[in-house]
Each structure stands twice: as structure tokens, then as C-alpha cells.
Design a protein around this motif. Structure first.
Motif, mmCIF file in Angstrom:
data_model
loop_
_atom_site.group_PDB
_atom_site.id
_atom_site.type_symbol
_atom_site.label_atom_id
_atom_site.label_comp_id
_atom_site.label_asym_id
_atom_site.label_seq_id
_atom_site.Cartn_x
_atom_site.Cartn_y
_atom_site.Cartn_z
ATOM 1 N N THR A 14 4.896 12.257 -20.536
ATOM 2 C CA THR A 14 4.278 11.017 -20.051
ATOM 3 C C THR A 14 3.133 11.357 -19.095
ATOM 4 N N ALA A 15 2.296 10.363 -18.825
ATOM 5 C CA ALA A 15 1.160 10.573 -17.916
ATOM 6 C C ALA A 15 1.665 10.799 -16.488
ATOM 7 N N ASP A 16 0.836 11.417 -15.678
ATOM 8 C CA ASP A 16 1.197 11.611 -14.273
ATOM 9 C C ASP A 16 1.393 10.248 -13.619
ATOM 10 N N PRO A 17 2.392 10.139 -12.735
ATOM 11 C CA PRO A 17 2.664 8.825 -12.152
ATOM 12 C C PRO A 17 1.567 8.369 -11.194
ATOM 13 N N VAL A 18 1.416 7.054 -11.094
ATOM 14 C CA VAL A 18 0.497 6.451 -10.126
ATOM 15 C C VAL A 18 1.362 5.643 -9.165
ATOM 16 N N ILE A 19 1.145 5.844 -7.884
ATOM 17 C CA ILE A 19 1.930 5.111 -6.886
ATOM 18 C C ILE A 19 1.154 3.867 -6.473
ATOM 19 N N THR A 20 1.752 2.701 -6.669
ATOM 20 C CA THR A 20 1.131 1.452 -6.226
ATOM 21 C C THR A 20 1.655 1.128 -4.830
ATOM 22 N N LEU A 21 0.720 0.805 -3.931
ATOM 23 C CA LEU A 21 1.110 0.503 -2.554
ATOM 24 C C LEU A 21 0.900 -0.972 -2.250
ATOM 25 N N VAL A 22 1.718 -1.510 -1.363
ATOM 26 C CA VAL A 22 1.519 -2.881 -0.867
ATOM 27 C C VAL A 22 1.437 -2.835 0.659
ATOM 28 N N ARG A 23 0.759 -3.820 1.243
ATOM 29 C CA ARG A 23 0.565 -3.868 2.700
ATOM 30 C C ARG A 23 1.879 -4.135 3.415
ATOM 31 N N ASN A 24 2.096 -3.444 4.512
ATOM 32 C CA ASN A 24 3.197 -3.785 5.400
ATOM 33 C C ASN A 24 2.736 -4.889 6.346
ATOM 34 N N PRO A 25 3.671 -5.686 6.859
ATOM 35 C CA PRO A 25 3.279 -6.700 7.844
ATOM 36 C C PRO A 25 2.747 -6.034 9.107
ATOM 37 N N ASP A 26 1.852 -6.710 9.803
ATOM 38 C CA ASP A 26 1.345 -6.210 11.077
ATOM 39 C C ASP A 26 2.281 -6.693 12.186
ATOM 40 N N ILE A 27 3.094 -5.780 12.667
ATOM 41 C CA ILE A 27 4.142 -6.142 13.631
ATOM 42 C C ILE A 27 3.527 -6.588 14.956
ATOM 43 N N LEU A 28 2.547 -5.845 15.418
ATOM 44 C CA LEU A 28 1.910 -6.174 16.699
ATOM 45 C C LEU A 28 1.321 -7.585 16.677
ATOM 46 N N GLN A 29 0.611 -7.882 15.602
ATOM 47 C CA GLN A 29 -0.006 -9.199 15.470
ATOM 48 C C GLN A 29 1.054 -10.306 15.437
ATOM 49 N N GLU A 30 2.161 -10.027 14.751
ATOM 50 C CA GLU A 30 3.240 -11.009 14.655
ATOM 51 C C GLU A 30 3.907 -11.220 16.013
ATOM 52 N N LEU A 31 4.061 -10.140 16.767
ATOM 53 C CA LEU A 31 4.634 -10.254 18.116
ATOM 54 C C LEU A 31 3.749 -11.149 18.984
ATOM 55 N N VAL A 32 2.445 -10.967 18.869
ATOM 56 C CA VAL A 32 1.500 -11.767 19.661
ATOM 57 C C VAL A 32 1.578 -13.238 19.249
ATOM 58 N N GLU A 33 1.604 -13.494 17.917
ATOM 59 C CA GLU A 33 1.689 -14.885 17.439
ATOM 60 C C GLU A 33 2.945 -15.565 17.966
ATOM 61 N N ARG A 34 4.070 -14.853 17.880
ATOM 62 C CA ARG A 34 5.332 -15.441 18.351
ATOM 63 C C ARG A 34 5.300 -15.698 19.848
ATOM 64 N N ARG A 35 4.767 -14.754 20.577
ATOM 65 C CA ARG A 35 4.653 -14.926 22.026
ATOM 66 C C ARG A 35 3.803 -16.167 22.327
ATOM 67 N N ASN A 36 2.675 -16.275 21.623
ATOM 68 C CA ASN A 36 1.767 -17.395 21.880
ATOM 69 C C ASN A 36 2.368 -18.738 21.484
ATOM 70 N N GLN A 37 3.261 -18.727 20.478
ATOM 71 C CA GLN A 37 3.910 -19.967 20.056
ATOM 72 C C GLN A 37 5.145 -20.271 20.903
ATOM 73 N N GLY A 38 5.448 -19.373 21.839
ATOM 74 C CA GLY A 38 6.610 -19.594 22.683
ATOM 75 C C GLY A 38 7.929 -19.388 21.953
ATOM 76 N N VAL A 39 7.920 -18.551 20.887
ATOM 77 C CA VAL A 39 9.147 -18.291 20.125
ATOM 78 C C VAL A 39 10.102 -17.390 20.902
ATOM 79 N N THR A 40 9.559 -16.547 21.784
ATOM 80 C CA THR A 40 10.436 -15.718 22.606
ATOM 81 C C THR A 40 11.098 -16.615 23.639
#
Ligand code: CTP
Ligand code: CA
Length: 240
Positions: free
Chosen positions: A120-146
């Protein structure tokens, strides 16, 4: 107890620190990883503990042992770090994202070891984005979720930049600070021979409030002490 605690800058504060680098599995034996020793995060944990804080260390594959006197949560992947960070942030006065978080993960994880095959052909690895944890922490802080007042939590990001033909280190760092919305951004100038796994460091601390950039250099312990002292100062501005 009591009397001396009152003089410590982070007495009564809970500080969550992520350290090391996440690993994103491809199959049961392989992963995509990050070159981060965890030394800076551990030095920050020591400095925060010595400043009187209750410290939680979210540890992603550190090459160094966690220091005594801190609570340790071990994580593997960016998604696991996200879970741990959001949970810990709920009652943290300070969150410091010093871990190297993989920006992408393999779209699929093979249950079985990926074998090389001649038919078979050499494998190709498909990647997907991970969530941005820092940005999410800031959004939650700003929304008063903490559980804390909307402006009561201090969030600190790290950035390792090289600069390139499109911009220098400082320009990229300023843009990142605005994009992420964190309160402080600690900027490392990296090159192939700099920072990773080393015991000394030189950083610039940028503040979203627009106050003067602050430089700190020396051992990772020196740099960490400067960062923690700046955090203590910023916290006292909010709630003396
Ligand atoms: N970070 C995060 N979640 C991610 C990626 C990064 O929380 N998925 C955090 C890091 O822990 C660090 C800060 O964001 O505190 C900056 O990381 P960096 O890799 O420099 O920023 P990116 O937005 O990923 O930008 P780049 O394209 O330069 O890698
Ligand atoms: Ca990144």
C-alpha cells in the motif's frame, strides 16, 4: 503560621500551572509530541508555593519531577489538559499556561499498531486543530463562569517566538497577547540552541493593561520569581 503568611504575596491564593508538553497519540505506541521539559513550569510552581500559594500543577510529560508541596494532576493530550485546566480554573485566583500544547492532533487514533506494508502507499497523517485552552479560559473568566468575580482571576500565557520575515518577536508577541486576551504574556525568544531543556532563560513580560514591558533573565528560578512577583503585584491592583 498566621503572622508570616500575611507577608507572603500569594498567601490564601490558589494558583494553577500547566507544565511540560502534551502528546497526541497516533496508535498505541506512537505520538506527536512537543519539545518542552517542564522545567519552567516546575520553577513557577516552586516560586508560587514559596510565595504562599496553594499550587496545582497540571503536568504533561515533564522531564523533571514535580516539586514537593504542590498538588499534581497528570495529563497526556491537549484535550485532557483542557478538561483539567477548566476544572482547576473554576476556583483558581491565577492560571498560568506554561505547557506547550500541541496545536494539532491526529484526526484518527489507530487501535492497533500502524504497520508498514509493501503493498500500500505510504500513510498520510491527517491533523485536526486542538482547542485553544488559554483563549477558552479567558472567555470563561470574562463571562463569569468561574466562581470568582469576573475580573478577579488573573490569566497568564506563555509564548515562544522566533520572529521571521513577516515580523519580529515583539510584534508577534503583542499580536498574540491581544488575540488571546490574557492579562500577562511571558515571551521567550527561541532558537534551536535556546531555552528548550536549558536551565537559564530570558523573557519579556507583556501586560494587556498596556503597562511597560518588563524584562527578566537568569536561571529559570530567577525568571519564575520575577513572574510570580509581577503576578502578586497585578493581583493586589485588583483586590488589595
Ligand atoms: N495554548 C493553549 N492551547 C493551545 C495552544 C496554546 O492554551 N491549543 C497556550 C499555551 O500554553 C501558551 C499560549 O497559549 O500559554 C501561547 O501558545 P503558542 O503556541 O505560543 O500560541 P498559538 O496560539 O498556538 O500560536 P502559534 O501559531 O505561534 O503556535
Ligand atoms: Ca502553538
Amino acid at each position: 503560621h498566621g503572622q508570616t503568611d500575611f507577608q507572603l504575596p500569594l498567601a490564601g491564593k490558589t494558583v494553577t500551572i500547566s507544565a511540560g508538553g502534551t502528546r497526541e497519540p497516533l496508535d498505541p505506541v506512537r505520538f506527536l509530541g512537543n519539545r518542552s521539559s517542564g522545567k519552567q513550569g516546575v520553577a513557577l510552581a516552586v516560586a508560587a508555593r514559596n510565595a504562599g500559594a496553594t499550587v496545582r500543577l497540571l503536568a504533561a510529560h515533564m522531564e523533571v519531577p514535580p516539586p514537593p508541596g504542590v498538588e499534581v494532576v497528570n495529563v497526556e493530550t491537549a484535550l485532557q489538559l483542557r478538561e483539567a485546566a477548566l476544572a482547576a480554573a473554576a476556583d483558581s485566583d491565577v492560571v498560568i499556561m506554561s505547557a506547550a500544547v500541541a496545536d494539532f492532533r491526529p484526526a484518527e487514533i489507530s487501535d492497533t499498531k500502524i504497520k508498514k506494508r509493501d503493498d500500500t502507499a505510504d500513510p498520510v497523517i491527517t491533523l485536526v486543530r486542538n482547542p485553544d485552552i488559554l483563549q477558552e479560559l479567558v472567555e470563561r473568566r470574562n463571562q463569569g463562569v468561574t466562581g470568582l468575580a469576573a475580573d478577579g482571576q488573573l490569566i497568564v500565557g506563555f509564548a515562544a517566538e522566533t520572529g521571521d520575515q513577516h515580523g519580529d518577536v515583539r510584534a508577534y508577541a503583542e499580536a498574540k497577547l491581544q488575540r488571546k486576551g490574557c492579562d500577562l504574556l511571558v515571551v521567550n525568544h527561541v532558537g534551536s540552541d535556546k531555552v528548550f531543556g536549558k536551565d537559564t532563560n530570558s523573557v519579556v513580560i507583556l501586560a494587556r493593561s498596556g503597562s511597560e514591558p518588563q524584562e527578566a533573565s537568569g536561571t529559570k528560578a530567577d525568571v519564575s520569581a520575577a513572574i510570580i512577583s509581577r503576578i502578586g503585584f497585578e493581583l493586589n491592583q485588583v483586590s488589595p
